[in-house]
Design a protein around this motif. Structure first.
Motif, PDB file in Angstrom:
ATOM      1  N   THR A 253      33.199  44.611  42.761  1.00  0.00           N
ATOM      2  CA  THR A 253      33.620  45.414  41.608  1.00  0.00           C
ATOM      3  C   THR A 253      35.080  45.814  41.783  1.00  0.00           C
ATOM      4  OG1 THR A 253      33.093  47.579  42.543  1.00  0.00           O
ATOM      5  CG2 THR A 253      31.288  46.377  41.471  1.00  0.00           C
ATOM      6  N   GLN A 254      35.575  46.670  40.896  1.00  0.00           N
ATOM      7  CA  GLN A 254      36.961  47.153  40.998  1.00  0.00           C
ATOM      8  C   GLN A 254      37.209  47.863  42.318  1.00  0.00           C
ATOM      9  OE1 GLN A 254      34.929  47.534  38.266  1.00  0.00           O
ATOM     10  NE2 GLN A 254      36.122  48.129  36.456  1.00  0.00           N
TER      11      GLN A 254
ATOM     12  N   LEU B 261      39.261  46.056  44.599  1.00  0.00           N
ATOM     13  CA  LEU B 261      40.667  45.944  44.209  1.00  0.00           C
ATOM     14  C   LEU B 261      41.410  47.246  44.500  1.00  0.00           C
ATOM     15  CD1 LEU B 261      40.141  44.169  40.760  1.00  0.00           C
ATOM     16  CD2 LEU B 261      40.784  43.115  42.939  1.00  0.00           C
TER      17      LEU B 261
ATOM     18  N   GLN C 181      40.386  50.316  43.533  1.00  0.00           N
ATOM     19  CA  GLN C 181      40.191  51.328  42.507  1.00  0.00           C
ATOM     20  C   GLN C 181      38.956  52.178  42.811  1.00  0.00           C
ATOM     21  OE1 GLN C 181      40.155  49.470  38.612  1.00  0.00           O
ATOM     22  NE2 GLN C 181      41.641  47.926  39.260  1.00  0.00           N
TER      23      GLN C 181
ATOM     24  N   VAL D  23      35.544  53.800  42.123  1.00  0.00           N
ATOM     25  CA  VAL D  23      34.382  53.493  41.295  1.00  0.00           C
ATOM     26  C   VAL D  23      33.388  54.639  41.431  1.00  0.00           C
ATOM     27  CG1 VAL D  23      32.443  51.913  40.915  1.00  0.00           C
ATOM     28  CG2 VAL D  23      34.691  51.010  41.529  1.00  0.00           C
TER      29      VAL D  23
ATOM     30  N   THR E  35      32.811  49.842  34.860  1.00  0.00           N
ATOM     31  CA  THR E  35      32.632  49.090  36.103  1.00  0.00           C
ATOM     32  C   THR E  35      32.225  47.652  35.789  1.00  0.00           C
ATOM     33  OG1 THR E  35      31.891  51.118  37.190  1.00  0.00           O
ATOM     34  CG2 THR E  35      31.484  49.050  38.348  1.00  0.00           C
ATOM     35  N   LYS E  36      32.867  46.701  36.468  1.00  0.00           N
ATOM     36  CA  LYS E  36      32.598  45.289  36.228  1.00  0.00           C
ATOM     37  C   LYS E  36      32.209  44.598  37.534  1.00  0.00           C
ATOM     38  CE  LYS E  36      35.945  44.884  32.435  1.00  0.00           C
ATOM     39  NZ  LYS E  36      37.173  44.182  31.968  1.00  0.00           N
TER      40      LYS E  36
ATOM     41  N   TYR F 139      32.357  41.039  39.619  1.00  0.00           N
ATOM     42  CA  TYR F 139      33.142  39.807  39.682  1.00  0.00           C
ATOM     43  C   TYR F 139      32.486  38.715  40.522  1.00  0.00           C
ATOM     44  CZ  TYR F 139      36.663  43.174  38.131  1.00  0.00           C
ATOM     45  OH  TYR F 139      37.346  44.151  37.436  1.00  0.00           O
TER      46      TYR F 139
ATOM     47  N   ASN G  63      38.086  36.750  38.445  1.00  0.00           N
ATOM     48  CA  ASN G  63      39.088  37.623  39.066  1.00  0.00           C
ATOM     49  C   ASN G  63      39.372  37.108  40.478  1.00  0.00           C
ATOM     50  OD1 ASN G  63      40.562  39.744  40.259  1.00  0.00           O
ATOM     51  ND2 ASN G  63      39.656  41.217  38.844  1.00  0.00           N
TER      52      ASN G  63
END
Length: 526
Positions: free
Chosen positions: A159-160, A163, A165, A167, A174-175, A177, A414
C-alpha cells in the motif's frame, strides 16, 4: 521472471481459481500458492455445494434456512443475491467439467444437511471439493494467460505505506499495489505488482489444536489486511463442525461430513442413547452450532471424550456407495461404519467472519478483493449453513471479476515500491521457539476460546497470547523470514482478533481495533 500482472491471485481454492479463469480472458494473471495448487480447503470439502435445483425447493426456502442458521445476523440482501446467483454458478462449474452425482432418472442426486429444509446439496460421492479442485486446477494450468507459482508465500500486501506515506484504518484512499511474496525454495522475498489483487487465502483453523482444516489454513490474508489497516469483522464467529473423527494423535482431524446426518445418521452418547432431541426438535439435523454445543455439553456432563454417530441402521451397500472415502478411512482404524458406531468430536472448522467486503467482493482497501473463507460477506452471520461456503466463494469470485474488469483500465502499476529488506539471521533455537509458541497458541485458543466462552477465559487467553505475540514480534524483527515464522505471526494476529471481537461482542462495543502498520521488519503493536 516477470513479476507484474493485471491480476494477482493469492490462494488456489474454488474462489481464487474461478476468479483467475474468468479474469484470464481479459489480462495476465499470476496465482500464488504457498504449497501445491491442489492443497486447499476446497479439496477437503466433503459434503457438497448448495443450490436450489428442483421443486419443491425454491429461493425463499434457501434464504430462510440461511437466515435461521445465521442467528439473524446475516445480511439479507447478500443472502438473496448469493441464493439467486447459485444456479448460474453451478452451471459454470459443470461447463468447466465438474461432475455431480445423478440418480437413475438423470436428475442430480441432491443431499440434505443440517439446517436445510429441502434436498439441495449437489455432491460428488463424499469428496465433492476434491472433484471441483481437480477440474479447476487442470483448467488453470492449461490457460495461456495464467502463471501458477507454487511454494510461494505472500508476506504483506503493498500500500502507500511502502511509499513512506502514513496509512490509517478507515482511510478511504488506501490502495493495494500487489504483494511481497516469499519464494520458499530460494528464501528470497520478491515484489509482485498488480493492478488488481485478490485474496483467496482460506480460514484460520490452525489457530486451534483440533481442526478439520489442512495445515495451510493459518489466516494469512486476514492478518495481512489487518496490518494494512483494512477492516476485519465478526472474527468471534468460529464454526465448530460437530462431527470430526475421534482419532487421538491425528491432525488435521478427519471430517465426517454433515451429509451423513442428512442421510439418516443419529448422534448417540457412549451408552447408545440418542440425545439431540433434548436440544432441538430437528434432532441430529439441527444446524451445526446447536449440534456442536449439544455434543460439548454431553461430553462435559458425562466426562466422555467423544460421542457416537450411528449409521448402522441404513442399508450397508448404499452407505458404502454414498460415503466410500469415509468408509475406507474408518476401516483403516478398525471401524466398519456399516456395523460399528463412529466416535466423533467437534473441531474448529470454518470462520464466518474475516476481511470485510462489499457485495462486489472489494475490501476497504481499493483494488484489493477477498473471496471465500478469508472474507466476511454477511452471508453466514453467526453460523454458516452447511454447504453454503463453496457457493459463496464462486458467486463472489464472479462479482469480484466483473467489478475489477470495470475498473482495471483506469488502474496503473506502481513501480516505485521498494524491494524487501532481507536483513536478519537464523539460529537453530529460533525454530524451537517458533514450534513451541505454535503449540502454546493452539492450546490457549482451544482451552479458552472454544465452543463455550466466558469473560474470565477470554481475559486469560488475551494475557497469555500477548506473551507469545511479543516473543514472535521480536523474532520477526531480527530473524530471516521463514514460512513457519510468517504463519505463527499471522495466527497470533488472528487469535488476538478472535478474542478481541468475542470480548467486544460481550461488552457491546465497537469491533475495530487500532494496529500500527509495520514497516519492513519492524513489527506492529496491538
Amino acid at each position: 521472471m516477470n513479476r507484474e500482472a493485471d491480476f494477482l491471485v493469492i490462494g488456489t481454492g474454488i474462489g481464487g481459481l474461478s476468479f483467475a479463469l474468468k479474469a484470464a480472458e481479459h489480462g495476465k494473471v499470476i496465482i500464488i500458492s504457498k504449497t501445491a495448487i491442489d492443497e486447499t480447503n476446497t479439496t477437503y470439502a466433503q459434503g457438497g455445494i448448495a443450490s436450489v435445483m428442483y421443486e419443491p425447493d425454491n429461493f425463499e426456502k434457501h434464504i430462510q434456512d440461511t437466515l435461521v442458521a445465521g442467528a439473524g445476523i446475516c445480511n439479507r440482501e447478500v443472502v438473496e443475491m448469493v441464493v439467486a446467483e447459485a444456479p448460474n454458478q453451478i452451471r459454470q462449474l459443470i461447463n468447466w467439467g465438474v461432475k455431480f452425482d445423478k440418480d437413475d432418472t438423470g436428475k442430480y442426486d441432491l443431499n440434505r444437511e443440517g439446517g436445510h429444509s429441502e434436498h439441495r446439496i449437489l455432491h460428488h460421492k463424499d469428496n465433492t471439493g476434491f472433484e471441483i479442485q481437480r477440474k479447476l486446477s487442470a483448467a488453470v494450468r492449461a490457460h495461456k494467460n495464467i502463471t501458477v507459482l507454487e511454494n510461494h508465500f505472500a508476506v504483506e500486501i503493498l500500500t502507500q505505506h511502502h511509499l513512506g506515506q502514513l496509512v490509517k484504518r478507515n482511510m478511504n484512499g488506501t490502495k493495494c499495489y500487489g504483494a511481497y511474496v516469499l519464494d520458499l525454495k530460494t528464501q528470497l522475498v520478491h515484489t509482485f505488482l498488480a493492478k488488481v489483487t485478490v485474496l483467496a487465502t482460506g480460514g484460520t483453523g490452525n489457530a486451534y489444536h483440533t481442526t478439520t482444516n489442512p495445515p495451510i489454513a493459518t489466516g494469512d490474508g486476514i492478518a495481512m489486511v489487518h496490518r494494512a489497516k483494512g477492516i476485519i469483522e465478526n472474527m468471534e464467529f468460529i464454526q465448530f463442525h460437530p462431527t470430526s473423527l475421534y482419532n487421538p494423535g491425528e491432525r488435521p482431524s478427519y471430517l465426517i461430513t454433515e451429509a451423513m446426518r442428512g442421510y439418516g445418521a443419529i448422534l448417540r452418547t457412549i451408552d447408545g442413547k440418542e440425545f439431540m432431541l433434548k436440544y432441538d426438535k430437528r434432532g441430529s439435523l439441527a444446524p451445526r452450532d446447536i449440534v456442536a454445543r449439544a455434543i460439548d455439553n454431553e461430553m462435559k456432563q458425562r466426562g466422555d471424550e467423544f460421542v457416537y454417530l450411528d449409521v448402522t441402521h441404513k442399508d450397508s451397500e448404499l452407505t458404502k456407495y454414498h460415503f466410500p472415502n469415509i468408509y475406507k478411512k474408518c476401516l483403516s482404524i478398525d471401524i466398519d461404519i456399516t456395523k460399528d458406531y463412529i466416535p466423533v468430536v467437534p473441531a474448529a472448522h470454518y470462520l464466518c467472519g474475516g476481511i470485510k467486503v462489499d457485495m462486489n467482493g472489494e475490501t476497504t482497501i481499493n483494488n484489493l478483493y477477498a473471496v471465500g473463507e478469508c472474507s466476511c460477506t454477511g452471508l453466514h452471520g453467526a453460523n454458516r449453513l452447511a454447504s453454503n461456503s463453496l457457493i459463496e466463494a464462486i458467486v463472489y469470485a464472479e462479482k469480484a471479476y466483473r467489478n475489477a474488469l470495470s475498473k482495471i483500465n483506469n488502474i496503473q502499476l506502481n513501480s516505485d515500491i521498494p524491494n524487501w529488506d532481507h536483513g536478519g539471521t537464523t539460529h537453530p533455537e529460533e525454530m524451537v521457539l517458533i514450534t513451541q509458541s505454535y503449540k502454546e497458541m493452539q492450546q490457549i485458543m482451544s482451552n479458552y476460546v472454544g465452543i463455550v466462552r466466558s469473560n474470565l477465559r477470554l481475559e486469560r487467553a488475551l494475557k497469555r497470547l500477548g506473551i507469545i505475540y511479543q516473543e514472535t514480534e521480536e523474532l520477526y524483527k531480527k530473524s530471516t523470514l521463514t514460512q513457519n515464522l510468517c504463519e505463527l505471526r499471522n495466527l497470533v494476529a488472528v487469535g488476538y482478533l478472535i478474542i478481541k471481537h468475542a470480548k467486544a461482542m460481550r461488552e457491546s462495543v465497537g469491533l475495530h481495533y487500532s494496529l500500527d502498520y509495520p514497516s519492513n521488519k519492524t513489527g506492529y503493536e496491538f
